[in-house]
Design a protein around this motif. Structure first.
Motif, short mmCIF file in Angstrom:
data_model
loop_
_atom_site.label_atom_id
_atom_site.label_comp_id
_atom_site.label_asym_id
_atom_site.label_seq_id
_atom_site.Cartn_x
_atom_site.Cartn_y
_atom_site.Cartn_z
N GLU A 196 22.24 5.88 -7.71
CA GLU A 196 22.65 7.03 -6.89
C GLU A 196 23.54 8.01 -7.66
O GLU A 196 24.00 8.99 -7.11
CB GLU A 196 23.42 6.53 -5.64
N LYS A 351 17.33 9.84 -3.72
CA LYS A 351 18.54 9.00 -3.68
C LYS A 351 19.63 9.46 -4.63
O LYS A 351 20.76 9.02 -4.55
CB LYS A 351 18.16 7.57 -4.10
N LYS A 352 19.26 10.26 -5.61
CA LYS A 352 20.16 10.46 -6.74
C LYS A 352 21.00 11.73 -6.64
O LYS A 352 20.62 12.79 -7.13
CB LYS A 352 19.36 10.43 -8.05
N PRO A 357 19.01 14.41 -2.54
CA PRO A 357 19.66 14.14 -1.25
C PRO A 357 20.17 15.37 -0.49
O PRO A 357 20.40 16.43 -1.09
CB PRO A 357 20.83 13.22 -1.64
N ASP A 400 19.66 10.49 2.21
CA ASP A 400 18.23 10.53 1.91
C ASP A 400 17.55 11.48 2.90
O ASP A 400 17.73 11.34 4.11
CB ASP A 400 17.66 9.10 2.06
N TYR A 413 24.49 7.63 1.07
CA TYR A 413 24.74 7.25 -0.32
C TYR A 413 26.11 7.77 -0.80
O TYR A 413 26.70 8.65 -0.19
CB TYR A 413 23.67 7.86 -1.23
#
Ligand code: DGY
Length: 431
Positions: A196, A351-352, A357, A400, A413
């Motif tokens: 993440e 996710k990153k 996101p 997400d 996240y």
């Protein structure tokens, strides 16, 4: 949720400022601070004012406001004050160790929003009167030191200045840079799942760009001449333009200050002009970043591409084009608005961090922008998507965008109990 949001903000309050999140970010961040102050204003006007005062207290003699103010020692964050060494700059603030880079200019519109929300308008106006000139000086710093070609568009010299730290936007620039491999201990990836967060190699670039700026004692002129990263960012410049507008409104409210209003109006006209002629890409149907160092446009679409709506920059036809692009690429029914990077691109990663996101501060800006341009239905979706995602995933740092993910009770996240997610929830639900 309102009680929970207030609890988070109270829990992240330190003496006079708010940390973004307990597990990841132990200091005061500039753009966080602005978003947080607008949330604080909904339940404690004095706390909101103190948040802004503390940030302004760390301003440098040249008007610069740093991206992180290192109020206290902490061994949970890297790179800290000993890496950044703000003391290298002759005009740095002697009382507050900080970074030698900045973040988007949030304070103009923060002050305006705080005043709208304030119960005690008399105190609020006095607060603005006492502090507005410091914010003006910050804008003056940008126009006088960050615009070497006198275009009305200011540059950022580090991806951390953009706020959108590891966006795929920066990948082509990093490819032009020969960064050494650093030996250091990351703290973030021992707390958060590394999938993440930015990669180790990306951090090498981040540190290398800072080392180059340090070699020049953070001189703006030397950085403009030699930093391998030099970008005109539509998000950063939109926030400057929005804040210019707020400063004009607030100076008019206070009365007098004609010279400052005239100057702001001149900056504003020039910025808007260049913005539309240089950063609007009609083929992509979006605003884009411009790589000043390598003199070429960065032709990618991210949530920053739509941020000019927030600052009243596009004309009606351009706004229509932006909304079409947003709906086609980001607006599928299976997706929450608004992913931070083009979901139809190969580089999209849901996710990153800033590679896909959803972030609540961008949604907040886009919500207001859409509303201002009369896109009521889409604005409403931006708002209800933001609230729904916070409800389902918790007050996390980023989320997400794929709706299907939340069926199994998945959370957000990055940092939990994240201050600006809480603060902007309060502000969104009261507009
Ligand atoms: C971080 O540490 O990731 C921050 O976003 C830098 O500003």
């Amino acid at each position: 949720m309102r009680d929970k949001a207030i609890d988070i903000l109270k829990g992240n309050w330190r003496e006079g400022y708010t940390i973004p999140s307990k597990n990841l970010y132990p200091y005061q961040w500039k753009w966080d601070s602005g978003f947080i102050a607008m949330g604080l204003a909904h339940f404690d006007q004095k706390m909101a004012e103190q948040e802004v005062l503390t940030l302004l207290d760390a301003q440098w003699k040249n008007g610069f406001i740093p991206h992180i103010v290192f109020h206290k020692e902490s061994d949970t964050y890297f790179p800290g004050p000993n890496f950044h060494r703000s003391d290298l700059h002759p005009l740095a603030n002697k009382d507050y160790p900080s970074t030698g880079m900045t973040q988007p200019p949030v304070l103009g519109f923060t002050l305006e929003r705080m005043h709208e929300v304030a119960k005690n308008k008399k105190d609020s106006l006095q607060f603005i009167k006492d502090n507005i000139d410091s914010v003006y000086k910050n804008h003056q710093y940008f126009y006088e030191h960050r615009d070497p070609k006198d275009e009305g568009l200011v540059y950022i010299y580090h991806n951390w200045e953009s706020g959108t730290d590891n966006s795929p936007l920066w990948d082509p620039i990093f490819e032009t840079i020969d960064a050494p491999v650093y030996n250091f201990e990351r703290r973030d990836t021992s707390i958060i799942d590394p999938s993440e967060r930015p990669t180790k190699r990306e951090y090498d670039y981040y540190l290398h760009i800072i080392d180059i700026a340090k070699k020049h004692n953070y001189s703006d002129q030397k950085i403009a001449e030699s930093s391998p990263f030099l970008v005109q960012d539509p998000l950063f410049n939109s926030m400057l333009i929005k804040s210019n507008r707020s400063l004009i409104t607030l100076y008019r409210l206070l009365g007098g200050n004609e010279d400052k209003i005239d100057q702001l109006v001149r900056w504003q006209a020039k910025s808007m002009d260049s913005f539309n002629s240089k950063l609007f890409d009609s083929e992509l149907g979006a605003y884009i970043h411009y790589d000043l160092r390598n003199d070429k446009p960065i032709r990618m679409v991210s949530s920053s591409s739509f941020s000019p709506l927030f600052a009243g920059i596009p004309n009606k036809e351009q706004a229509e084009v932006l909304v079409k692009t947003m709906m086609e690429k980001f607006g599928g029914e299976d997706m929450y608005l608004c992913a931070s990077f083009d979901p139809t691109s190969d580089q999209f990663n849901p996710k990153k961090y800033w590679r896909g996101p959803v972030w609540i501060n961008l949604n907040w800006m886009l919500y207001h922008g859409l509303l201002d341009y009369g896109y009521h239905e889409l604005a409403q979706r931006m708002k209800s998507d933001s609230i729904e995602i916070l409800q389902k995933a918790g007050f996390y740092e980023y989320f997400d965008p794929r709706k299907s993910i939340y069926k199994d009770g998945n959370k957000g996240y990055g940092g939990s109990d994240f201050s600006w997610s809480a603060a902007l929830f309060l502000d969104l639900t009261e507009t």
